[in-house]
Structures are given as C-alpha cells and as structure tokens.
Design a protein around this motif. Structure first.
Motif, PDB file in Angstrom:
ATOM      1  N   PHE A 222      -4.438  -5.640  -4.454  1.00  7.07           N
ATOM      2  CA  PHE A 222      -4.371  -7.074  -4.667  1.00  7.07           C
ATOM      3  C   PHE A 222      -3.356  -7.718  -3.729  1.00  7.07           C
ATOM      4  O   PHE A 222      -3.646  -8.687  -3.030  1.00  7.07           O
ATOM      5  N   TYR A 223      -2.157  -7.123  -3.695  1.00 13.02           N
ATOM      6  CA  TYR A 223      -1.112  -7.712  -2.863  1.00 13.02           C
ATOM      7  C   TYR A 223      -1.465  -7.631  -1.382  1.00 13.02           C
ATOM      8  O   TYR A 223      -1.161  -8.536  -0.609  1.00 13.02           O
ATOM      9  N   ALA A 224      -2.102  -6.523  -0.997  1.00 10.95           N
ATOM     10  CA  ALA A 224      -2.464  -6.384   0.417  1.00 10.95           C
ATOM     11  C   ALA A 224      -3.427  -7.500   0.817  1.00 10.95           C
ATOM     12  O   ALA A 224      -3.251  -8.160   1.841  1.00 10.95           O
ATOM     13  N   TYR A 225      -4.445  -7.737  -0.024  1.00 12.74           N
ATOM     14  CA  TYR A 225      -5.397  -8.819   0.267  1.00 12.74           C
ATOM     15  C   TYR A 225      -4.675 -10.166   0.316  1.00 12.74           C
ATOM     16  O   TYR A 225      -4.915 -11.002   1.184  1.00 12.74           O
ATOM     17  N   LEU A 226      -3.779 -10.342  -0.664  1.00  8.32           N
ATOM     18  CA  LEU A 226      -3.096 -11.630  -0.771  1.00  8.32           C
ATOM     19  C   LEU A 226      -2.268 -11.905   0.492  1.00  8.32           C
ATOM     20  O   LEU A 226      -2.296 -13.006   1.043  1.00  8.32           O
TER      21      LEU A 226
ATOM     22  N   LEU B 151       0.819  -1.205   0.000  1.00  8.11           N
ATOM     23  CA  LEU B 151       0.000   0.000   0.000  1.00  8.11           C
ATOM     24  C   LEU B 151       0.856   1.260   0.000  1.00  8.11           C
ATOM     25  O   LEU B 151       0.361   2.355  -0.259  1.00  8.11           O
ATOM     26  N   LEU B 152       2.149   1.087   0.293  1.00  8.21           N
ATOM     27  CA  LEU B 152       3.020   2.262   0.368  1.00  8.21           C
ATOM     28  C   LEU B 152       3.444   2.749  -1.008  1.00  8.21           C
ATOM     29  O   LEU B 152       3.775   3.911  -1.194  1.00  8.21           O
ATOM     30  N   SER B 153       3.488   1.828  -1.982  1.00  7.85           N
ATOM     31  CA  SER B 153       3.930   2.260  -3.304  1.00  7.85           C
ATOM     32  C   SER B 153       2.719   2.389  -4.218  1.00  7.85           C
ATOM     33  O   SER B 153       1.671   1.814  -3.962  1.00  7.85           O
ATOM     34  N   SER B 154       2.902   3.147  -5.281  1.00  6.64           N
ATOM     35  CA  SER B 154       1.749   3.425  -6.148  1.00  6.64           C
ATOM     36  C   SER B 154       1.565   2.291  -7.145  1.00  6.64           C
ATOM     37  O   SER B 154       2.421   1.427  -7.324  1.00  6.64           O
ATOM     38  N   ASN B 155       0.433   2.327  -7.793  1.00  5.69           N
ATOM     39  CA  ASN B 155       0.064   1.266  -8.722  1.00  5.69           C
ATOM     40  C   ASN B 155       1.006   1.234  -9.918  1.00  5.69           C
ATOM     41  O   ASN B 155       1.150   0.226 -10.594  1.00  5.69           O
TER      42      ASN B 155
ATOM     43  N   LEU C 256       8.551  -2.666  -8.307  1.00  8.18           N
ATOM     44  CA  LEU C 256       8.850  -2.337  -6.919  1.00  8.18           C
ATOM     45  C   LEU C 256       7.800  -2.961  -6.011  1.00  8.18           C
ATOM     46  O   LEU C 256       8.098  -3.578  -4.984  1.00  8.18           O
ATOM     47  N   ASN C 257       6.546  -2.819  -6.443  1.00  4.18           N
ATOM     48  CA  ASN C 257       5.436  -3.338  -5.672  1.00  4.18           C
ATOM     49  C   ASN C 257       5.585  -4.836  -5.436  1.00  4.18           C
ATOM     50  O   ASN C 257       5.476  -5.318  -4.303  1.00  4.18           O
ATOM     51  N   ALA C 258       5.854  -5.546  -6.504  1.00  2.81           N
ATOM     52  CA  ALA C 258       5.959  -7.000  -6.393  1.00  2.81           C
ATOM     53  C   ALA C 258       7.146  -7.401  -5.529  1.00  2.81           C
ATOM     54  O   ALA C 258       7.033  -8.240  -4.637  1.00  2.81           O
ATOM     55  N   TRP C 259       8.307  -6.776  -5.773  1.00  2.00           N
ATOM     56  CA  TRP C 259       9.508  -7.188  -5.039  1.00  2.00           C
ATOM     57  C   TRP C 259       9.399  -6.857  -3.561  1.00  2.00           C
ATOM     58  O   TRP C 259       9.764  -7.659  -2.704  1.00  2.00           O
TER      59      TRP C 259
END
Lengths: 116, 934
Positions: free
Chosen positions: B109-113, B18-22, B27-30
C-alpha cells in the motif's frame, strides 16, 4: 541477354510462389527455396551482369565484377539454407505433434461457433 | 539545486516500505513518512523565496532529440500544490497506519502511495510539457494500482480499469495537444510556452490543441461527461480516496488548467468551453450527490461538483476568478480530505457506509461528529469557515461575468443553485449520520477510533477554521505567489476577509443556506421524483461498451487472422503486387538506356533448362521426390549462372549449399508423406496460377528495368580499398570479413540460432517411419554400401585438406570461411551417409553445438579485440609473414574472424543434419532385431 536473365528470374519466382501457396508443408518449403533462388539471382544482378570480369584484384586489370552484391548474396545463400532447414524441421515437428502436414490451422477450416 | 530531490525522495520512499515486513506496522509507517517529510522540509525552505516572487529552475538533458528534459521548476503554483500533496500525503500515511487491517499488505500500500505521490509532485514541478505528460500518465498508472488495491474484489478491479481507461485516454489526447503546442512554439520548454500566448492563439492549430489538452484535463478532473469514473474509483481503500480525490489525482486536471492558463486562456473558446463545462458539472454532480446512499458516493459526487466549480472559475475571464479558483483548491482539499477520513472512520468502526443504516453516531463518536460537522459546514459555505470565503468569491465573480451576453444573469443564478444543492447534501450527510436516534442494527458496535486516526482530521479541520477566521494571515502569501504564476501578473487587489459588508454575494450565500435547508426538508419528494427514471449504472454501460469493442475487434481479427497460411500469403502477395506494380506503372518505358549484351547458345540452353526445371518443380509438386530433384537442377543451374557472370565465390557457395539442402530435404522427405494429395479446387489452382504469373511478371519486369538502366555503384570504394585497407585481393571476402564484418557477425549469429532452434525442435520428436517408399517397395537392406563407405572414407582427408586450402587462400583467391565450412560439412555428412550415424558418432565423438557457439564467440572476440588497441569494433589489422617452405603469406585479423565464420558454418550445418539423421536410426536397430527374431 538481360531479357533472358530477367525471364529466368521471373519464372523461378512464379514457380516458387505457386508452390508457396500450396496447402501442405513440403511444397511450401520447396517453394520458398525456389523463391530464394529467384531472389538471389535478382539481388546478384543489381551489380550488372559481368562476363569475364576478374574476381580478385590484379595489377593492371580494370574489368571487375561488382563485389558488393556478391558479398550480400553469399550470406543470403547461407542464411537461406538456415531458413529452409528451420522451416522443414518445423514442418516435421508439426507432423510429429499434430499428425498432419497441412499448413493451415485446422480450426480455421470451419467457421467458429459463436459463444457468448 | 535541491529541486530534483523533492521528486527523487518520495520515489526512493516507494522502496522503503518494501524493506520491512507487514507485521512491523509502526516502523513501516514511520519509515515511509521520513523521506516525504524531508521533501516537505526542502519545499518549505524554498517557500520564502517563492513567495517573494522568485521562480527556481533546475534542468538536465534527458532525451534531447525529443525535446524532453528533466526540467523542474518551483513557482507559486507548484508551491501551493506541493504543500497540499506532501502535507496531506503525510497525514494520509499516518491515517492509513490505523485504517488498514492486518490482512492488508501495508508495504504494498505504502509503495503504491509513494509512487503516486512522486508522480503528482512530478506533474506540479515539471518545467517541460513532455515531462509533465510522463508524470501525468504515471499518476494514471499508480492510481490504477491504488484503486485496485483490494484486487480480490471485482468492484475494485473494474473501478481501477475504468479509471485507467478514461484518464489514460485523456492523457493520450493531452499528449497530442502538447505535441501541437510544441510544434507551434518550437519547444516543449514550459516557460517559453507560457510566454508565447499570442503566437499560440493566433495559430490555426490552437483549436485542436486546446480541445485535446482540455480533454486530458477534463477526464482527469472528472468533468461532465467524463465524470463517471470517479464514483467507481470509490472502491479504493478510503485513505486512497481521501488523497486522490481531495488534494491530488483529480486536482491534476484543474492544475493543468491553471498551469497553462497564461498560454491558452483568454480566448472566447476557452471562456465558453471551460466555464460552461464547469457549471454543468457543478450542478449535475451536486444533484446526484444529494441522492446517494453511500457516504463515499455522496463525497465522490460532491468532489465532482466542486471540481466543476473550480473549473468554472478558471474559465471566467477575470483574474480574481482565477484567484478564487486557486483558493478553493486549498479549501476543498482540506475539508474533503477530512470528510473522506471521517467516512473511513465510520466505515471502520461501524462496518457500514450506508446512510440509511447510520444514525445518531454523535453519541458514540463525539469528536468525529464534531470534526465532520465543521468540515461539512465548510463544504456548504457556512460563514466563519474557509469554504465560505472562496464560495463568496466565486459568487462575486459569477456576477461580474459577461459570458452569454444578455443571458449573463443565468450564470450567478445557476451558481447559486449549485450552492443550494451543496448545502443540502452537506446537511444530509451530517444530520442523517450523526443526529437522530442511535442506530441499532449496525454490523459493529460503534465507538471512537484511536486518536492517531482522528489526528489528521483534527489538523485539517483546524486549518479550515483558522483559514476561515484569518485568511489573510495564513494563505495570502502562498495564494499570491500561486496567482502570480497562473496569471503572470501580480495578484489584483483583493482583501481576503470574512466580512465585505452587505452586498449581493452575501445575499446569494444566505439564499443558498436557506434554500439548502429547504431542499433537505423536502428531499423525500426528490427521491421519489428520481425513482421514476430508470437506474443507469455507469460501470455497466462502460463495461458493456468495452465488451462490444472487444467483440468487434475479435470479429475483425478472425476475418484477417483465421489461421490459414495460404490466406496470409495471399494478402502479402497482393500487397506486393499492388505496391510494386504501381511503381512499374510510373515508368515511362520498361527498357532503359543501356545497350543489351549479346546472347549465345550456351546461355539460351542454360536459361531453358533452368526455366523447365523451375516449372517442373512446381507442376510435379505432388510427386515430392521428383519435385525435389527438379529443385536441385535449378540450384545447380543457378550456381553455373554465378560462375558465368564472374562470381566464383558465389558459385562455390551455391554448389555446396545445394548439396547440403538436397540432403536435408531428402532426409525430411523420409519422414513426411511422399506425395501430396490432390486438394486444391480448380478455382484455387487458377487463382494461384494467375497470382504466380502476375508475381513472376512483376519480378521479371523489375529485373529487366533494373538491368537495362545505367548502373551507379558504390563498389568502386571496395575495389580501391580492398588491398590497401583490408589486406586482401578477394574483394568479396574482404567485404564479408572486414568492410561489412558486422553484418557477417549478425548473419553467423542467426545461423547459429537457427541451428540451435532446430536442435530443440528435433528434441524428443517421434515420427512415423515408413518401411517402404511411396510405390510400396521396401527400403534397400544394404544400408551402407561398401563402395560409398570406402570412397567417402578415402575422400575425407582430401576434402578436409581442400577446405583448409580454400579457407587459407580465401582472402586473396575465391574461397573463404563460408565455403570452406560448407566443404568440411559436406565431407563429414558424406561419412554419416556412408557409414551410418552410430558408426560416425563413435569416431567423431564431439558435440556440434559448442563448435558453432565457439565460432560466433571467436568472431565476436576478434571484433572486441580491436577495442584493446583503441580502434572501433571489428577494425582489422594485417601484416606479411614469411613461413619456411610455404613462403610469404599475409596474415590478417580478418582471418581469425573468418575462422569464426568457418566454425559456425561447420557446427551449424552438422548440428542440423547430424541430428536430423539421428532420427532415422533411433528405432531402426530395434526394428531389424524384431524382424530377425520373427
């Protein structure tokens, strides 16, 4: 004396309840006030009915009225006033906004149309 | 210990995306993968110890009253599942990076996951039944978010709702089961529960506990007949399906079977229910998997079928069957995750998942085709792959089973039938999609997906092959440890290998392969056979039943809650009459043992007046002003009654409140109709009179019974301690401001809130203002009578002085903050009445809201002040001071508290009455002006 006291409480409660069952706001508020008198009398009497009891502590006096119900009823009286005030103002607000002083939701008068 | 970290890291990880933008997708994935990777590292660091037979525990108290601890454990079973959850979870993170389109919110998505991953980890590591349940429900909730990720699609919303309803309800049943187990064992500690097998199974509550727990497991693992939610959960993004329906969500059910195996398994009941449910599910779902046209639909039903297989293995009364079940959990997780990823790639690259449209994809995506082929072969149980080994073990165990007695042969036969179907749908999946002529009319021109998207598949399929070839080397350690944790004994002798010689299971496998190919060849006949049955959509049935339930609930609500206050009152009173009346019926006689006190004439007269006035209030209620006057008589009489029965404080309070109440109601009546129309029907009046009479009778009887019985009061304590402990001689006041000061604080807070509420209600209220009374007489022109104005103004200083006097002496003589406040309020109100609101406000130019709030604040701060001296909230202190000319007086902190009470009462009362009074004058001047101009 106890029987008389109980009778008074009963009559006040009955009158208050009858008014609380009416369909307009003002009698309901009056009824609730009356009911709260009855309830206060009832609560007060749980400490027993003391005649000529001392209200404050004095040297050598042993005959006191039970202070605990008194303290409870004292706040109950003030809270009862707040409740009466709130409900009567609410009634005024309802009349101001909806133009009616009936207590029932007007939609409840007719059976609802079935919608599917 | 680092065990809580394994749960905590993924939980923190749910915040990181949630800290990085869409837009920063890599970056989000890593960054999301980082924390679970560390958690996986911790797990692996513990692995050698666990494999050597150690069980790690870590426990913190959470809600000890409930027996709920934050207790975690890491044993073989946890290890197996942790490796699956974290390992496949990391692959899913990588895969999703390429699967999600730029319009999809990746952080969400990642937050839910990660949230889901945390709850799964919690389930497998929980060392406390209640904690396990908490995480169990968390998986239901977080899977709801994941399945409904594309919340704009109605399919996704409905699928998510259904999954939540079914698994959530199962979870509640499971909680009930856990509570029963907890009651039987006496603790929710998992280890103790696992060690109490005899105790649990000997208890009569074993049956309901088992059924409830199984209900939870079966709903989660989509066992027949609760399987219907799973195919509809396919509305989720494919990575979600790959994660939820291979390694996690649905495996939670079978995990629970394994976890509680030592405590619950072994009975005939378990054997029959679990084995047969699994068997039925396996065949039923395999048949439907064969018929589906949607790639994910096939996979969904095949998942249900394989879960059935695992469930059946856990049901069988053989230790080797449990080992086989655990092994199949690993294998299924791998090939099914790979297959789901494959279907995601196909959907992503061709734009469709319809098997009827897809064809010949091996030309355009050779690698995906090869990997999917291997994974499907593993699912079908083709030799040299991991699926073959566990399926072989399964067939062996079905042969050993003694279930169904003389009909025991049915079990292996049906298991073979399930395997045949499994081969058939696997074959169909691969052959129809990847072989044959290249499809022409696809939404997108198919081509291979980017390599990182295929990498997770490659790893998973690679593992399938390696495990298939050298099972003993790869899984033996973990499997041993898991088996040990599940059957609480060292694993029975078993040689994990691909070749056991020519035997019956091998023959059954051969039959399965041949039969599967045969069924596949004649599948069209099967399709046309199925077409004669009406199509039944589980979602429609489910939604329909939910709607019906809602409809009936609404009908019930409408019956009870129809918006009629009178009806609510009726129910309330009937309930009161019933409860109190039944209590009175239990008394031997109404009169108690206490001697009655004598009557006198004054009392009789007073009682008579009170009763008459009370009845008058009710009977004359349609003439509202008269009724109100009657009410005030009652109030005064009540006040006299208090005085008569030695309660001067009450009498004073009642008197002051009576004045304020009547002024209030008079003001209100000005705006309300002066008369009540005659509306009630005769029957209604009779009913209400009867009810009221009954109520009054019950109240009077109760009161009489109470008054004539011996009194045992706790008031002696207050009488004894008032002077020494509270520093006051007026016990009532000391109780209010000291002994029960906290109650009083609550009460003045309520008073203040009520006043503020009224202030808001009066805000911008516009009311019709009658120009005459109900008789048609115009209001008096003399608005502010000279006499009243003069007297009230003269009285004001005196009244204020009296109130100060009452306030100051309140601690030792009748009086106090409540009464003083009311006296002050009445004096000021009198000024308002006599001089009008405008006049009064010019001179009393302060707001009442701050006064009331200040009062509450002073009272609270007085209470807090005692903390400074290291005492409890509202501890009072007092001392004697000598003031020149006045003499010695006693000052207590309770007086400060009483000052708060005083200010609150003044502020609240005036806030109510002055604001209400203001309504009367808002339009009046203009009206008078109009008259003058006319």
């Amino acid at each position: 004396m106890e029987a008389l006291y109980a009778t008074v409480t009963g009559f006040l409660a009955a009158s208050g309840l009858y008014l609380a069952l009416r369909g307009r706001t003002f009698p309901v508020v009056v009824g609730l006030t009356l009911l709260s008198y009855a309830v206060n009398l009832f609560l007060f009497s749980t400490g027993g009915l003391t005649t000529n009891g001392a209200a404050v502590i004095r040297e050598g006096v042993t005959h006191y009225a039970d202070p605990l119900p008194q303290a409870l009823v004292l706040t109950a009286i003030v809270i009862g006033f707040a409740m009466t005030a709130f409900s009567v103002i609410l009634a005024m607000r309802v009349r101001g906004d909806q133009g009616s002083d009936q207590v029932n939701d007007q939609r409840g008068e007719e059976p609802k149309e079935e919608k599917s | 210990m680092s065990l809580p970290l394994i749960v905590l890291l993924p939980l923190l990880g749910s915040l990181i995306p949630l800290l990085s933008s869409n837009r920063q997708r890599n970056l989000n994935a890593w960054s999301t993968a980082l924390l679970p990777a560390i958690a996986l590292g911790i797990v692996i660091a513990h692995a050698p110890g666990v494999i050597a037979g150690e069980v790690y525990h870590s426990s913190m108290s959470w809600v000890p009253q409930l027996g709920l601890d934050l207790a975690f454990r890491l044993d073989g079973l946890s290890l197996l599942f942790l490796l699956l959850i974290l390992g496949i979870g990391l692959l899913i993170i990588l895969y999703s990076r390429y699967y999600l389109s730029p319009e999809d919110s990746m952080p969400r998505f990642y937050a839910y996951l990660m949230l889901f991953m945390t709850s799964m980890i919690g389930i497998v590591m929980a060392d406390n039944l209640l904690l396990l349940w908490v995480f169990w429900e968390l998986t239901s909730l977080s899977s709801f978010l994941l399945i409904g990720y594309w919340y704009r699609q109605s399919e996704a919303r409905r699928g998510a709702r259904m999954a939540l309803a079914v698994t959530g309800m199962g979870g509640l049943a499971m909680l009930a089961g856990f509570l029963l187990i907890g009651h039987i064992v006496g603790t929710f500690d998992l280890q103790t529960v696992l060690d109490s097998r005899e105790l649990i199974q000997a208890d009569p509550r074993y049956l309901p506990a088992l059924l409830l727990v199984l209900l939870g497991a079966f709903t989660k693992s989509a066992q027949f007949p609760f399987h219907f939610w799973l195919p509809h959960a396919m509305a989720a993004p494919t990575p979600v399906s790959a994660f939820l329906h291979s390694a996690t969500m649905v495996k939670a059910g079978v995990f629970l079977l394994a976890r509680l195996h030592p405590a619950l398994a072994g009975s005939q009941l378990w054997l029959y229910i679990v084995t047969l449910t699994g068997l039925v599910t396996m065949i039923y779902a395999a048949y439907f998997a064969l018929l589906k046209y949607d790639l994910k639909g096939v996979l969904a039903f095949s998942t249900v079928s394989h879960l059935g297989l695992i469930t059946m293995l856990f049901g069988l009364d053989s230790k080797l069957a449990v080992v086989a079940g655990l092994f199949h959990i690993i294998n299924h997780a791998m090939f099914k995750a790979a297959l789901f990823m494959s279907s995601g790639i196909i959907d992503h690259e061709t734009g469709t998942r319809d098997i009827r449209k897809l064809s010949g994809l091996r030309h355009s995506m050779p690698m995906t085709a090869a990997l999917s082929g291997l994974a499907a072969a593993s699912m079908a149980g083709v030799p040299l792959l991991n699926g073959f080994i566990s399926k072989e073990m399964m067939l062996t165990e079905t042969l050993e089973s003694s279930l169904l007695g003389g009909l025991a042969w049915l079990i292996p036969v049906l298991a073979t039938l399930g395997s045949i179907l499994s081969v058939a749908y696997s074959l169909r999946l691969i052959r129809n999609v990847f072989f044959g002529p290249e499809a022409k009319e696809l939404p997108k021109a198919p081509h291979e997906a980017p390599f990182p998207m295929r990498l997770p598949m490659l790893l998973l399929v690679g593992l399938c092959v390696v495990i298939g070839l050298i099972p003993a080397v790869i899984v033996s350690g973990v499997l041993d440890a898991a088996a040990q944790a599940t059957i609480l004994a060292p694993r029975p002798e078993l040689h994990l290998s691909i070749w056991h010689g020519f035997n019956l299971p091998l023959l059954m496998s051969a039959i399965a392969l041949a039969g599967g190919v045969g069924i596949y060849a004649v599948r069209r006949n099967l399709f046309s056979f199925q077409r004669q049955f009406p199509q039944r959509n589980a979602l429609m049935i489910f939604e329909h039943s939910v709607r019906r339930l809602l409809h009936w609930t609404q009908v019930a609500i409408d019956r009870l809650e129809n918006g009629s206050l009178q009806r609510y009152m009726l129910w309330l009173i009937v309930a009161v009459l019933f409860l109190t009346g039944s209590g009175l019926l239990d008394l031997d006689q109404l009169q108690g043992s206490r001697q009655p006190q004598p009557l006198d004439g004054l009392l009789l007269a007073g009682a008579g007046i009170t009763i008459l006035a009370g009845l008058g209030t009710a009977v004359l209620h349609r003439r509202r002003l008269v009724s109100l006057m009657m009410l005030s008589v009652v109030g005064l009489m009540v006040s006299l009654a208090f005085a008569r029965f030695s309660a001067p404080d009450l009498a004073l309070t009642q008197l002051a409140v009576e004045v304020v109440t009547v002024i209030l109601l008079m003001l209100a009546l000005f705006f309300l109709p002066q008369r009540t129309p005659k509306e009630s029907t005769g029957a209604r009046v009779v009913r209400d009179v009867l009810l009221a009479a009954g109520f009054g009778g019950v109240v009077a009887s109760l009161n009489y019974a109470l008054l004539t019985r011996p009194l045992d009061s706790i008031s002696g304590f207050f009488l004894d301690n008032s002077v020494s402990g509270g520093g006051g001689h007026n016990v009532v006041n000391v109780i209010l401001v000291d002994f029960r000061g906290f109650d009083t604080l609550g009460e003045i807070t309520v008073l203040c809130i009520a006043a503020i509420g009224i202030y808001k209600l009066l805000n911008r209220l516009r009311l019709f203002m009658p120009s005459s009374d109900s008789e048609g007489r115009p209001w008096s022109k003399d608005l502010h009578p000279m006499l009243l104005a003069t007297v009230s103004q003269t009285l004001l200083p005196l009244a204020l002085l009296v109130s100060v006097f009452i306030f100051l002496r309140g601690h030792n003589e009748p009086g106090g903050g409540f009464i003083a406040g009311l006296v002050t309020a009445v004096a000021l109100i009198l000024l308002y009445i006599a001089r009008g609101v405008d006049w009064a406000q010019q001179r009393l130019s302060f707001q009442y809201q701050p006064i009331a709030v200040t009062g509450v604040a002073i009272a609270t701060l007085t209470g807090l002040g005692s903390w400074l001296f290291g005492h409890n909230f509202l501890t009072s202190a007092f001392g004697h001071f000598s003031i020149p000319f006045i003499g010695e007086i006693e000052l207590a902190t309770a007086m400060l508290f009483d000052l708060g009470v005083y200010l609150t009462v003044v502020g609240a009362t005036l806030m109510i009455l002055a604001n209400l009074g203001k309504l009367t004058t808002r339009h009046r001047p203009s009206k008078e002006n109009e008259k003058e101009t006319v």
